[in-house]
Design an enzyme around this catalytic site. Structure first.
Site, PDB file in Angstrom:
ATOM      1  N   PHE A  63       1.173  -7.482  -6.349  1.00 14.25           N
ATOM      2  CA  PHE A  63       0.244  -7.428  -5.527  1.00 14.25           C
ATOM      3  C   PHE A  63      -0.353  -8.949  -5.284  1.00 14.25           C
ATOM      4  O   PHE A  63      -0.814  -9.459  -4.527  1.00 14.25           O
ATOM      5  CB  PHE A  63      -1.053  -6.760  -5.763  1.00 14.25           C
ATOM      6  CG  PHE A  63      -0.813  -5.143  -5.570  1.00 14.25           C
ATOM      7  CD1 PHE A  63       0.466  -4.819  -4.762  1.00 14.25           C
ATOM      8  CD2 PHE A  63      -1.362  -4.212  -6.098  1.00 14.25           C
ATOM      9  CE1 PHE A  63       0.815  -3.414  -4.354  1.00 14.25           C
ATOM     10  CE2 PHE A  63      -1.451  -2.981  -5.683  1.00 14.25           C
ATOM     11  CZ  PHE A  63      -0.200  -2.499  -4.935  1.00 14.25           C
ATOM     12  N   HIS A  64      -0.681  -9.635  -6.835  1.00 14.90           N
ATOM     13  CA  HIS A  64      -1.038 -11.022  -6.872  1.00 14.90           C
ATOM     14  C   HIS A  64      -0.057 -12.077  -6.125  1.00 14.90           C
ATOM     15  O   HIS A  64      -0.475 -12.960  -5.403  1.00 14.90           O
ATOM     16  CB  HIS A  64      -1.411 -11.347  -8.223  1.00 14.90           C
ATOM     17  CG  HIS A  64      -2.584 -10.907  -8.667  1.00 14.90           C
ATOM     18  ND1 HIS A  64      -2.934  -9.720  -9.297  1.00 14.90           N
ATOM     19  CD2 HIS A  64      -3.905 -11.616  -8.998  1.00 14.90           C
ATOM     20  CE1 HIS A  64      -4.045  -9.502  -9.581  1.00 14.90           C
ATOM     21  NE2 HIS A  64      -4.841 -10.752  -9.388  1.00 14.90           N
ATOM     22  N   GLU A  65       1.040 -11.735  -6.075  1.00 17.23           N
ATOM     23  CA  GLU A  65       2.043 -12.589  -5.850  1.00 17.23           C
ATOM     24  C   GLU A  65       2.291 -12.534  -4.102  1.00 17.23           C
ATOM     25  O   GLU A  65       2.382 -13.580  -3.516  1.00 17.23           O
ATOM     26  CB  GLU A  65       3.416 -12.138  -6.567  1.00 17.23           C
ATOM     27  CG  GLU A  65       4.686 -13.200  -5.789  1.00 17.23           C
ATOM     28  CD  GLU A  65       4.611 -14.471  -6.332  1.00 17.23           C
ATOM     29  OE1 GLU A  65       5.123 -15.521  -5.651  1.00 17.23           O
ATOM     30  OE2 GLU A  65       3.930 -14.645  -7.500  1.00 17.23           O
TER      31      GLU A  65
END
Length: 698
Positions: A602-604
């Site tokens: 998700f962060h990527e």
């Protein structure tokens, strides 16, 4: 029964089994109740007679030497009234240890009621025979204060005086000499406690003996007169001592002794009772001067860069597709609602509904990613858009998962349903009446990622409070813009050459220079988003659960930080990822790994897609924290200091981790941009050259 069990997988409720949600809730409640009962038992075991425990609970205690920038004068302490003894501890968990102070109550004391302070706290004080304040206490409401005053009055036959409004303290009374003697005598040791108790007992022994016997009314009046006389004499003695102290010395005999047994001010015996405001003032001045110097250095080097719209909206027309995509996101919510309605009335089978939900959520995630990658809008706009898309996808997963579970519970046997917790039974009673457009719209706009059929609601909207929070949010947005344009971006752009040459020393210097503005940005962003924006949204929607974060700054290890700093995301992962994985794998380590891996993806997506750089820096930045979890736990255990893990968290996560990740993304982004610009320039030059050559030939 068996068919229902196999169909519901992780949420089955077969004979002898309970649901994961109910087991988790009941387990947490049971642990809290057991801990509370253990502390109560320890408190009662410490008393000589269980029947003498009159009252116990938390009170705010005034500390005359505790004030400062970071330490308030009022601190929450646990008090226990056992017979005629008033004891207090730092917290309820410390009741098995020696108390911090012990006061033997008798009729030589007086309770002075100051009344309501700041419109909230009910304040009263325990005054000794000299007129000094033994304890200054407060409760959060008048009822609790009156109950404590009544208990103290009954325990020691203490007089109660209500101060008139014009004579109530603007500043607290001077502390009692006996209280200071106790606190200077060693704090929580049993010797100091018994010494203080004996001292208080000796000085009030005559009054205590009189109060214990059945005195007549006349004897009681005479005892009170004696108390007033002693109090007056004590006040006169203090005034005489003050006058003597103010009188200048004219002479001193050479043989007069000047040495006596005393501890150094900075030693542990005196440090906690000493006033250190001067050192706190010095620390504040150093902080202001250091940051002021950095601000002046930045202004002299880069000038005033705030307000450069080229950073925020360099290509406004590229954001137009995102506007249309933003409006189209509501269609995915409608598709999820229709799917659940058809599944509830039996039109769709479970497998068909599952396939539709997977296609709907996948399209909701991949479609916007395709738009951002192809149209390349500005980075900031793209990041905000990807956050909205990711939030919507997580909400749709929760919506489908919860309704699937409720649908399975509808077909469960009555004896299995009866074993559910009352809260879950209330949710089940609403289904499928919750499958409405109004319910879906409220869930999509509410500040939560976890769906339930109904939410706690506040009674009203606080308009003045809402205006204040909106003004604070505007100020925070301005601060974020200043930090990005004035500090973060210039420092990040200047790091390109050190990173190209892999100069370790200069790269470390760039990281440290970037760490402070990044830390400020992160803290302001946290306050603006999790406190202001989420509370504004909750106030507008009258959303009752406002625990959007906990005290993550006190995290003792990396795992605890991720559990505390973002409660909506944490609750979503626990409910829809961790426990289902735990049911399948029976391994806590594997479940934690899956949670971290999904969070890293998700962060990527949120960072890499807007920058068109799927390099994995954010992914590996999250995954590299997994080894730090056992490391920080080991440090806390073997160093016997929970602050060690907290220090590692701040250093690794905020001082080095985030600045390094920003530098890597900026480095790759600038290199990609330069290579694209060079390629375009080469193509244009070649086309222009060919055109010129052709014209010459003609």
């Amino acid at each position: 029964m068996r068919a229902w069990e196999s169909r519901n997988g992780a949420f089955r409720l077969g004979k002898g089994e309970q649901s994961s949600d109910r087991a988790f809730d009941e387990n947490m409640d049971l642990k809290q109740k057991i801990a509370g009962l253990k502390q109560r038992i320890k408190l009662l075991e410490g008393a000589k007679d269980v029947k003498n425990v009159t009252k116990c609970g938390y009170l705010y205690k005034y500390r005359p030497f505790g004030g400062g920038y970071f330490s308030p004068n009022w601190s929450l302490r646990f008090f226990s009234l056992i017979g005629k003894s008033l004891l207090y501890y730092k917290s309820e968990q410390d009741t098995n240890l020696h108390p911090r102070a012990r006061f033997e109550l008798n009729d030589s004391f007086t309770i002075e009621i100051e009344g309501l302070k700041r419109g909230r706290y009910w304040t009263f004080s325990l005054i000794d025979t000299t007129g000094g304040s033994l304890l200054r206490l407060s409760t959060e409401n008048k009822k609790d204060g009156e109950m404590w005053i009544a208990a103290l009055k009954a325990a020691g036959n203490i007089d109660v005086e209500v101060l008139p409004p014009d004579s109530r303290w603007k500043s607290p009374r001077p502390p009692s000499i006996r209280g200071l003697q106790y606190r200077a005598g060693g704090g929580g040791s049993s010797a100091g406690s018994s010494q203080a108790s004996a001292s208080l007992h000796r000085k009030g022994s005559a009054s205590e003996t009189a109060s214990e016997s059945d005195m007549s009314e006349a004897e009681g009046t005479r005892a009170k007169e004696r108390v007033k006389v002693r109090r007056k004499e004590g006040a006169e003695a203090k005034e005489a001592a003050a006058r003597a102290a103010d009188r200048p010395r004219t002479q001193m005999r050479v043989s007069f002794p000047i040495h006596k047994s005393r501890y150094s001010i900075l030693s542990s015996e005196r440090m906690t009772n000493q006033n250190h405001h001067g050192l706190l003032n010095l620390a504040a001045i150093i902080l202001v001067v250091t940051n002021g110097r950095l601000i002046m250095e930045n202004l002299l080097k880069y000038g005033f860069n705030v307000g450069n719209m080229g950073f925020w909206l360099a290509h406004p027309m590229r954001a137009v597709p995102l506007v249309y995509a933003w409006l189209a996101l509501s269609l995915f919510g409608m598709a999820a609602l229709l799917t659940e309605r058809f599944a509830a009335n039996g039109t769709l089978r479970e497998r068909e509904a599952l396939i539709i939900h997977i296609l709907n959520i996948s399209t909701c995630m991949l479609g916007p990613c395709f738009i951002v990658i192809n149209h390349r809008p500005d980075i900031l706009v793209s990041i905000i858009f990807m956050l909205v898309v990711l939030t919507l996808c997580m909400k749709l997963i929760s919506y489908a998962h919860v309704n699937y579970d409720l649908r399975g519970l509808r077909h469960a046997p009555p004896e299995a349903v009866a074993q559910l917790s009352p809260l879950l039974q209330q949710q089940l009673a609403v289904y499928p009446a919750n499958l409405t457009l109004k319910n879906m719209a409220y869930f999509l706009t509410a500040p939560t990622l976890c769906y339930q059929t109904n939410y706690p609601r506040s009674s009203r909207r606080r308009k003045r409070w809402l205006v204040r929070r909106i003004l604070e949010a505007v100020v925070c947005v301005a601060l974020l813009a200043i930090l990005i344009e004035q500090y973060i971006m210039p420092a990040a752009f200047n790091s390109l050459e050190p990173l190209k040459g892999l100069e370790v020393g200069r790269v470390l210097e760039r990281v440290l220079k970037l760490s402070i503005p990044v830390l400020y940005f992160w803290l302001v962003m946290f306050y603006m988003f999790f406190h202001l924006w989420m509370n504004i949204l909750g106030e507008l929607l009258r959303f009752g659960d406002r625990e959007f974060y906990r005290d993550w700054w006190n995290a003792r290890n990396i795992e605890e930080y991720w559990r505390l700093w973002n409660m909506p995301v944490h609750q979503w992962f626990v409910r829809h990822v961790y426990f289902p994985c735990l049911h399948l794998t029976k391994s806590r380590e594997a479940s934690v790994f899956v949670v971290f891996a999904l969070s890293a993806v998700f962060h990527e997506l949120v960072i890499g897609v807007p920058m068109n750089l799927l390099r994995g820096w954010a992914f590996w930045g999250i995954m590299s924290q997994l080894p730090l979890i056992p490391l920080t736990k080991w440090m806390n255990k073997y160093l016997k200091n929970e602050q060690a893990g907290n220090i590692v968290f701040w250093l690794v996560f905020c001082i080095f981790g985030q600045p390094l990740c920003i530098l890597l993304y900026v480095h790759d982004y600038l290199l990609t941009k330069q290579s694209v610009t060079a390629a375009v320039t080469a193509v244009v030059t070649k086309v222009a050259t060919n055109a010129t050559t052709g014209a010459d030939e003609l």
